[in-house]
Design an enzyme around this catalytic site. Structure first.
Site, PDB file in Angstrom:
ATOM      1  N   ASP A  18      45.564  73.203  69.930  1.00  0.00           N
ATOM      2  CA  ASP A  18      47.039  73.047  70.045  1.00  0.00           C
ATOM      3  C   ASP A  18      47.578  73.264  68.611  1.00  0.00           C
ATOM      4  OD1 ASP A  18      46.500  72.799  72.538  1.00  0.00           O
ATOM      5  OD2 ASP A  18      47.394  70.737  72.667  1.00  0.00           O
ATOM      6  N   ALA A  19      46.977  72.349  67.835  1.00  0.00           N
ATOM      7  CA  ALA A  19      47.695  72.443  66.329  1.00  0.00           C
ATOM      8  C   ALA A  19      47.953  73.822  65.727  1.00  0.00           C
ATOM      9  CB  ALA A  19      46.736  71.331  65.595  1.00  0.00           C
ATOM     10  N   GLU A  20      46.818  74.509  66.013  1.00  0.00           N
ATOM     11  CA  GLU A  20      46.832  75.973  65.576  1.00  0.00           C
ATOM     12  C   GLU A  20      47.859  76.846  66.182  1.00  0.00           C
ATOM     13  OE1 GLU A  20      44.825  77.608  63.071  1.00  0.00           O
ATOM     14  OE2 GLU A  20      44.647  75.448  62.697  1.00  0.00           O
ATOM     15  N   TYR A  21      48.036  76.659  67.540  1.00  0.00           N
ATOM     16  CA  TYR A  21      49.021  77.452  67.870  1.00  0.00           C
ATOM     17  C   TYR A  21      50.299  76.892  67.290  1.00  0.00           C
ATOM     18  CZ  TYR A  21      51.838  79.483  71.907  1.00  0.00           C
ATOM     19  OH  TYR A  21      52.675  80.176  72.745  1.00  0.00           O
ATOM     20  N   ASP A  22      50.743  75.566  67.264  1.00  0.00           N
ATOM     21  CA  ASP A  22      51.900  74.989  66.803  1.00  0.00           C
ATOM     22  C   ASP A  22      52.257  75.610  65.230  1.00  0.00           C
ATOM     23  OD1 ASP A  22      52.138  73.574  68.854  1.00  0.00           O
ATOM     24  OD2 ASP A  22      51.569  71.786  68.112  1.00  0.00           O
ATOM     25  N   LEU A  68      56.726  79.944 106.378  1.00  0.00           N
ATOM     26  CA  LEU A  68      55.593  80.134 107.064  1.00  0.00           C
ATOM     27  C   LEU A  68      55.631  79.254 108.337  1.00  0.00           C
ATOM     28  CD1 LEU A  68      53.249  80.346 104.423  1.00  0.00           C
ATOM     29  CD2 LEU A  68      53.999  82.203 105.543  1.00  0.00           C
ATOM     30  N   GLU A  99      44.440  81.590 101.131  1.00  0.00           N
ATOM     31  CA  GLU A  99      44.517  80.992  99.671  1.00  0.00           C
ATOM     32  C   GLU A  99      45.288  79.586 100.094  1.00  0.00           C
ATOM     33  OE1 GLU A  99      47.260  84.279  98.913  1.00  0.00           O
ATOM     34  OE2 GLU A  99      49.039  83.118  99.478  1.00  0.00           O
ATOM     35  N   LYS A 101      48.108  76.135  99.909  1.00  0.00           N
ATOM     36  CA  LYS A 101      49.318  76.107  99.813  1.00  0.00           C
ATOM     37  C   LYS A 101      49.955  74.950  98.976  1.00  0.00           C
ATOM     38  CE  LYS A 101      53.057  75.944 103.207  1.00  0.00           C
ATOM     39  NZ  LYS A 101      53.888  74.885 102.243  1.00  0.00           N
ATOM     40  N   ASP A 103      51.767  72.491  96.948  1.00  0.00           N
ATOM     41  CA  ASP A 103      53.064  71.555  97.056  1.00  0.00           C
ATOM     42  C   ASP A 103      54.006  71.664  95.881  1.00  0.00           C
ATOM     43  OD1 ASP A 103      54.410  70.164  98.655  1.00  0.00           O
ATOM     44  OD2 ASP A 103      53.079  68.317  98.601  1.00  0.00           O
ATOM     45  N   GLU A 159      54.839  79.879  93.400  1.00  0.00           N
ATOM     46  CA  GLU A 159      55.100  78.614  93.502  1.00  0.00           C
ATOM     47  C   GLU A 159      55.024  77.963  91.929  1.00  0.00           C
ATOM     48  OE1 GLU A 159      55.545  77.963  96.564  1.00  0.00           O
ATOM     49  OE2 GLU A 159      55.545  75.601  96.888  1.00  0.00           O
ATOM     50  N   TYR A 211      51.857  84.614  94.606  1.00  0.00           N
ATOM     51  CA  TYR A 211      51.132  84.754  95.924  1.00  0.00           C
ATOM     52  C   TYR A 211      52.094  85.647  96.892  1.00  0.00           C
ATOM     53  CZ  TYR A 211      54.406  81.053  97.209  1.00  0.00           C
ATOM     54  OH  TYR A 211      55.585  80.309  97.471  1.00  0.00           O
ATOM     55  N   LYS A 276      46.767  85.024 105.521  1.00  0.00           N
ATOM     56  CA  LYS A 276      47.566  86.362 105.596  1.00  0.00           C
ATOM     57  C   LYS A 276      46.779  87.587 106.239  1.00  0.00           C
ATOM     58  CE  LYS A 276      50.854  84.987 102.141  1.00  0.00           C
ATOM     59  NZ  LYS A 276      50.966  84.852 100.755  1.00  0.00           N
ATOM     60  N   LYS A 300      48.103  73.215 107.804  1.00  0.00           N
ATOM     61  CA  LYS A 300      48.449  72.166 107.040  1.00  0.00           C
ATOM     62  C   LYS A 300      47.478  70.866 107.187  1.00  0.00           C
ATOM     63  CE  LYS A 300      52.901  72.263 105.611  1.00  0.00           C
ATOM     64  NZ  LYS A 300      53.935  71.593 106.218  1.00  0.00           N
ATOM     65  N   CYS A 394      45.122  29.767  94.099  1.00  0.00           N
ATOM     66  CA  CYS A 394      44.166  30.654  94.901  1.00  0.00           C
ATOM     67  C   CYS A 394      44.431  30.403  96.268  1.00  0.00           C
ATOM     68  CB  CYS A 394      42.770  30.751  94.328  1.00  0.00           C
ATOM     69  SG  CYS A 394      41.819  31.661  95.475  1.00  0.00           S
ATOM     70  N   CYS A 397      40.558  29.369  97.445  1.00  0.00           N
ATOM     71  CA  CYS A 397      39.825  28.015  97.302  1.00  0.00           C
ATOM     72  C   CYS A 397      40.767  27.123  96.538  1.00  0.00           C
ATOM     73  CB  CYS A 397      38.877  28.498  96.403  1.00  0.00           C
ATOM     74  SG  CYS A 397      39.293  28.995  94.728  1.00  0.00           S
ATOM     75  N   CYS A 412      42.075  34.196  90.119  1.00  0.00           N
ATOM     76  CA  CYS A 412      41.667  32.788  90.377  1.00  0.00           C
ATOM     77  C   CYS A 412      40.642  32.162  89.504  1.00  0.00           C
ATOM     78  CB  CYS A 412      40.907  32.967  92.014  1.00  0.00           C
ATOM     79  SG  CYS A 412      40.037  31.486  92.172  1.00  0.00           S
ATOM     80  N   CYS A 419      35.097  29.658  94.672  1.00  0.00           N
ATOM     81  CA  CYS A 419      35.742  30.570  95.479  1.00  0.00           C
ATOM     82  C   CYS A 419      35.166  31.484  96.544  1.00  0.00           C
ATOM     83  CB  CYS A 419      36.751  31.478  94.612  1.00  0.00           C
ATOM     84  SG  CYS A 419      38.050  32.298  95.440  1.00  0.00           S
TER      85      CYS A 419
HETATM   86  O1  JCF Z   1      51.918  77.784  98.374  1.00  0.00           O
HETATM   87  C1  JCF Z   1      52.649  78.113  98.868  1.00  0.00           C
HETATM   88  N1  JCF Z   1      53.423  76.830  99.140  1.00  0.00           N
HETATM   89  C2  JCF Z   1      52.818  79.137  99.641  1.00  0.00           C
HETATM   90  C3  JCF Z   1      54.062  79.572 100.262  1.00  0.00           C
HETATM   91  C4  JCF Z   1      51.743  80.108  99.654  1.00  0.00           C
HETATM   92  C5  JCF Z   1      52.227  81.383 100.303  1.00  0.00           C
HETATM   93  O2  JCF Z   1      50.961  82.171 100.118  1.00  0.00           O
HETATM   94  C6  JCF Z   1      53.350  81.741 100.964  1.00  0.00           C
HETATM   95  C7  JCF Z   1      54.413  80.754 100.916  1.00  0.00           C
HETATM   96  C8  JCF Z   1      55.451  81.076 101.636  1.00  0.00           C
HETATM   97  C9  JCF Z   1      55.746  82.390 102.230  1.00  0.00           C
HETATM   98  N2  JCF Z   1      53.326  83.125 101.469  1.00  0.00           N
HETATM   99  C10 JCF Z   1      54.596  83.222 102.110  1.00  0.00           C
HETATM  100  C11 JCF Z   1      54.701  84.403 102.833  1.00  0.00           C
END
Ligand code: JCF
Length: 656
Positions: A18-22, A68, A99, A101, A103, A159, A211, A276, A300, A394, A397, A412, A419
Site C-alpha cells: 500500500d505504501a508504494e502505491y501511495d 428477479l 452465479e 446473489k 447482498d 452490485e 453480472y 440464468k 434465496k 452469580c 452460586c 463469577c 459454581c
Molecule cells: O447479485 C445480485 N444481487 C444480482 C442481481 C445478480 C444478478 O445476476 C442479477 C440481479 C438482478 C437482475 N441479475 C439480474 C438480471
C-alpha cells in the site's frame, strides 16, 4: 497505477505494498499539478471524491434494470426449469449460468468509448440516481476499460457491496469516533454510496461485481451469459469467480448446495444464488413477465436476520465464570431455525447497542454462529422498555460478580469449586470433540450429573458405572453403555488434546499443540517457569502467567494425577522423535476430499510438522483440493502453487 489497482481489486492478487502505491499516487498528483494539461478524467487521482452535491440528479436507464423472481426450495427450481423447457419447446436439458446473489446495491455503469461516463443506482428500475462521483471512488471499478477497441456505448450492470472484513473495520472506526454503527454490510454499502459528499464515499471500502448488461452499441453481443462475463473479465471489470455453467435442475441444485456450504467462509455476504439461461438467443425467446425475466431466477437462502421482541435479559455463566447477558426472545424463525435466545456478548455491548427489555430487535443467525442481537428498532420502543442491570452476585452460586477495570468481561468469582455453572462448562469443554472427544456425553447429561452431585471433576467421569448413568432421565442401559465405551476410548489420547481439555485460561487448541510440541511431556509442562513458557512460539506474558497460575494450584495438579491414574495416556515424547517431513510448509485445504474430513486432513498435516492456513498467498506451499474447490484453487493456479489431491497428500505424508 491502474495495473496495480487491477491486480489488487480485480485479480485479488496485490503486486505492491500500500505504501508504494501511495508514493506513486503522490508523485502523479505532483505531476498533474505542474502539468494540468496532462491530467485526464480517468487518472487514478480522480478517485478521491469531490465537493458535496445539493442532491442527486435523476437518470433514466436506456434499458430498464430488472428485478428477479425468487425461489426458496428445490420444488421452485424444478418448476422454473420446467417452465424454461416448456417455453423453449425443448426436450433435452438447458444450460444455465449460475452465479452468486450479492447482498448490495444494483448499479448501472455507462462506458462510452471505454471511459466511465456515468453511474446510476437502480432506483425503481426505470429511473435511478446519478452517483457517478461516488462510483469513481470505488477502486474495483475501472475508469477506463482495458481494451484498444472499446464499444461506443456499454452499460455494465452489477452490485456494489462491502466485504465483511471492511464492514467490521468501518464499524470499529464508527464506534471509536462515537458515530452510529451500521447493522450489516448492505446498509453500510448503501449508506456509503449514497453520500452527497463523495469524499466520505472515498474513505469507505466499496467493491463491485459485474453480472449484467444494458445498452450495447458498437460491439457484438456475446452469444451467452458466461461469454459476457468472460468478456467483462477481459475488459478489466471485476467478475466474481464463484460461477459456473451447469445442466438442468440437478446442476442448479448442486451449485446451490455447494455455495451454501461455503457461504460462511466467503469474504462477502450473499443472500442466495442466481440462475440464468446461458444462451442469449434462448433468453430472448423466453422474454419477460412484468418486470422480471422468464429466463432467470434468484434462489434465496433462508434470511439470516429477522425482527422479534426481547422478553427479558438474563445472564449465563461460562466455564471461566464469564458472565454473558442473553436476550430471551419471542420465538422467531431465522437462518433456518427457530431462535429463542441471542447473545448480547457483554455489559458494554448492551449499553452501546442500547438494547432494552420490551424492544423490537434485529436478530441475526449466520451459518452455525450463535444468534446475536444486532440492533433495536427505535420507532418500536415501548414507553415502559426496561434497561438491563448487571447482577452483583452469580445467579448460579451466589458468589460476587467482579469485573476488572480494564476488562470487558465480568466474572463469577466462585471458581469451579463453588459454581456449578463453571463446573458444567468445564466438564463440557473437557469432553468436547476437539478435547477428549467423548461421544454422546452432551450438555443434558452433564447437567444432570452435576446437579445430582454424581460428579464434581473430570476425574469423576471415569468412575461412572452403568447404574449411575442408567438412572438418569432419557438414559437407557444401552446408551449408558455407549457413554462408558466412549469414556474408555477417550483414555487413549494425545498430549495436546489433554492440555487443551484442562481448560487453562488463554490456552486454546493451537497453544495446546505448541505446548505439547515444545515440552513433550505433562511433567515438563507442569514444572515450566514463566521464562521457559515465553520461549514457546506465540506465547506471551499473559498466557505464560495463566499457565503458571493453573499449575501452581494443587487442586489442578491433583486432578491431573487422578486422570492419569484413571488410565488417561498418550504416546509420551513422540512429538520430538517422529519425523516431520512437512516442517516449515504451509497448506491450504479447499473443497471436499473423497475420504478425509477437513479436520482429519489438517490433523495429519500438523502431525507431520506442517501448518494449515485459511487462505492462499505466496507463502502457501501446497493447496490440497477436493470436489467443488473454488476461488482458493483458482488463486493457487494463478500463483503457480502446487495443487495436490487427497491421494497425493497421503503419498507426501508417507514418503519422507
Ligand atoms: O447479485 C445480485 N444481487 C444480482 C442481481 C445478480 C444478478 O445476476 C442479477 C440481479 C438482478 C437482475 N441479475 C439480474 C438480471
Amino acid at each position: 497505477m491502474n495495473r496495480h489497482n487491477y491486480a489488487y481489486y480485480v485479480l485479488d492478487n496485490p503486486t505492491i505494498p500500500d505504501a508504494e502505491y501511495d508514493k506513486l499516487f503522490r508523485e502523479l498528483q505532483a505531476l498533474e499539478q505542474t502539468h494540468p494539461e496532462l491530467a485526464s478524467s480517468d487518472s487514478p487521482t480522480q478517485r478521491v471524491g469531490a465537493a458535496p452535491l445539493p442532491q442527486f440528479a435523476q437518470v433514466t436507464h436506456s434499458v430498464p434494470m430488472l428485478s428477479l423472481g425468487n425461489a426458496f426450495d428445490d420444488s421452485d427450481i424444478i418448476a422454473f426449469d420446467r417452465r424454461v423447457k416448456d417455453g423453449l419447446k425443448l426436450d433435452g436439458s438447458v444450460a444455465y449460468a449460475t452465479e452468486l446473489k450479492f447482498d448490495g446495491l444494483a448499479i448501472n455503469l455507462r462506458y462510452e468509448d471505454g471511459i466511465l461516463v456515468q453511474a446510476a443506482t437502480r432506483g425503481d428500475g426505470a429511473t435511478g440516481e446519478n452517483v457517478t462521483v461516488n462510483i469513481r471512488t470505488v477502486h474495483a471499478i475501472p475508469l477506463r476499460l482495458r481494451t484498444a477497441h472499446p464499444p461506443r456505448v456499454l452499460d455494465v450492470r452489477g452490485e456494489v457491496l462491502m466485504f465483511k472484513a471492511d464492514f467490521a473495520k468501518l464499524n470499529a472506526r464508527q464506534r471509536d469516533v462515537g458515530q452510529k454503527e451500521f447493522a450489516n454490510p448492505r446498509n453500510a454499502a448503501a449508506g456509503s454510496l449514497r453520500q452527497l459528499d463523495s469524499r466520505i464515499t472515498a474513505r469507505r471500502a466499496l467493491r463491485f461485481f459485474s453480472y449484467g448488461i444494458g445498452l450495447l452499441d458498437g460491439a457484438d453481443m456475446p452469444p451467452s451469459h458466461s461469454a459476457l462475463l468472460d468478456w467483462y473479465a477481459e475488459l478489466g471489470l471485476p467478475v466474481c469467480g464463484e460461477r459456473a455453467v451447469v445442466e438442468g435442475a440437478d446442476g442448479l441444485l448442486a451449485f446451490f448446495h455447494g455455495i451454501g456450504n461455503k457461504r460462511a467462509s466467503l469474504p462477502y455476504e450473499i443472500d442466495g444464488v442466481v440462475y440464468k439461461v446461458n444462451r442469449l438467443d434462448q433468453q430472448r425467446a423466453l422474454g419477460f413477465v412484468s418486470r422480471a425475466p422468464r429466463w432467470a431466477i434468484a434462489h434465496k437462502f433462508p434470511a439470516e436476520e429477522a425482527l422479534t421482541v426481547v422478553q427479558g435479559i438474563e445472564v449465563q455463566v461460562g466455564r471461566t465464570g464469564a458472565i454473558t447477558p442473553v436476550a430471551r426472545l419471542a420465538p422467531v424463525f431465522v437462518g433456518g431455525v427457530t431462535v429463542t435466545n441471542a447473545t448480547l456478548h457483554n455489559e458494554d455491548e448492551v449499553r452501546r447497542k442500547d438494547i432494552r427489555i420490551g424492544d423490537t430487535v434485529i436478530v441475526r443467525r449466520a451459518g452455525d454462529v450463535i444468534p446475536e442481537v444486532v440492533a433495536f428498532v427505535p420507532e418500536a420502543r415501548p414507553a415502559d422498555a426496561r434497561e438491563f442491570t448487571m447482577p452483583s452476585v452469580c445467579p448460579v452460586c451466589g458468589s460476587p460478580i467482579v469485573r476488572p477495570e480494564d476488562e470487558a468481561i465480568a466474572r463469577c468469582s466462585g471458581g469451579w469449586i463453588k459454581c456449578a455453572a463453571q463446573r458444567k462448562g468445564g466438564l463440557l469443554h473437557f469432553v468436547s470433540r476437539r478435547a477428549m472427544d467423548v461421544e454422546g456425553l452432551g450438555d443434558q447429561l452433564i447437567e444432570q450429573l452435576v446437579d445430582k452431585h454424581i460428579i464434581t471433576t473430570a476425574a469423576d467421569l471415569y468412575k461412572l458405572g452403568v447404574t449411575a448413568l442408567a438412572g438418569l432421565d432419557r438414559m437407557a442401559d444401552r446408551s449408558a453403555q455407549n457413554v462408558l465405551t466412549a469414556l474408555e476410548k477417550s483414555k487413549k489420547t494425545a498430549l495436546a488434546r489433554f492440555i487443551y481439555a484442562l481448560g487453562i485460561r488463554h490456552v486454546g487448541e493451537a497453544t495446546a499443540k505448541e505446548l505439547a510440541r515444545h515440552f513433550g511431556s505433562m511433567d515438563a509442562l507442569t514444572q515450566a517457569t514463566e521464562a521457559q513458557l515465553l520461549e514457546v512460539s506465540d506465547i506471551g506474558p499473559v498466557v505464560a502467567r495463566s499457565i503458571v497460575a493453573f499449575f501452581s494450584d494443587s487442586l489442578n495438579i491433583e486432578l491431573i494425577e487422578q486422570l492419569r491414574a484413571a488410565g488417561i495416556h498418550w504416546p509420551e515424547g513422540v512429538s520430538e522423535s517422529k519425523p516431520k517431513p512437512l516442517l516449515g510448509k504451509t497448506f491450504v485445504l479447499t473443497g471436499t476430499l473423497p475420504t478425509l474430513t477437513r479436520d482429519a486432513a489438517a490433523e495429519m498435516i500438523e502431525a507431520a510438522g506442517g501448518k494449515v492456513a485459511g487462505s492462499v498467498s505466496r507463502k502457501t506451499s501446497c493447496v490440497v483440493a477436493g470436489e467443488e474447490a473454488g476461488s482458493k484453487l483458482v488463486k493457487a493456479q494463478e500463483l503457480g502453487i502446487t495443487v495436490l489431491d487427497e491421494a497425493a497428500l497421503r503419498a507426501l505424508l508417507k514418503s519422507d
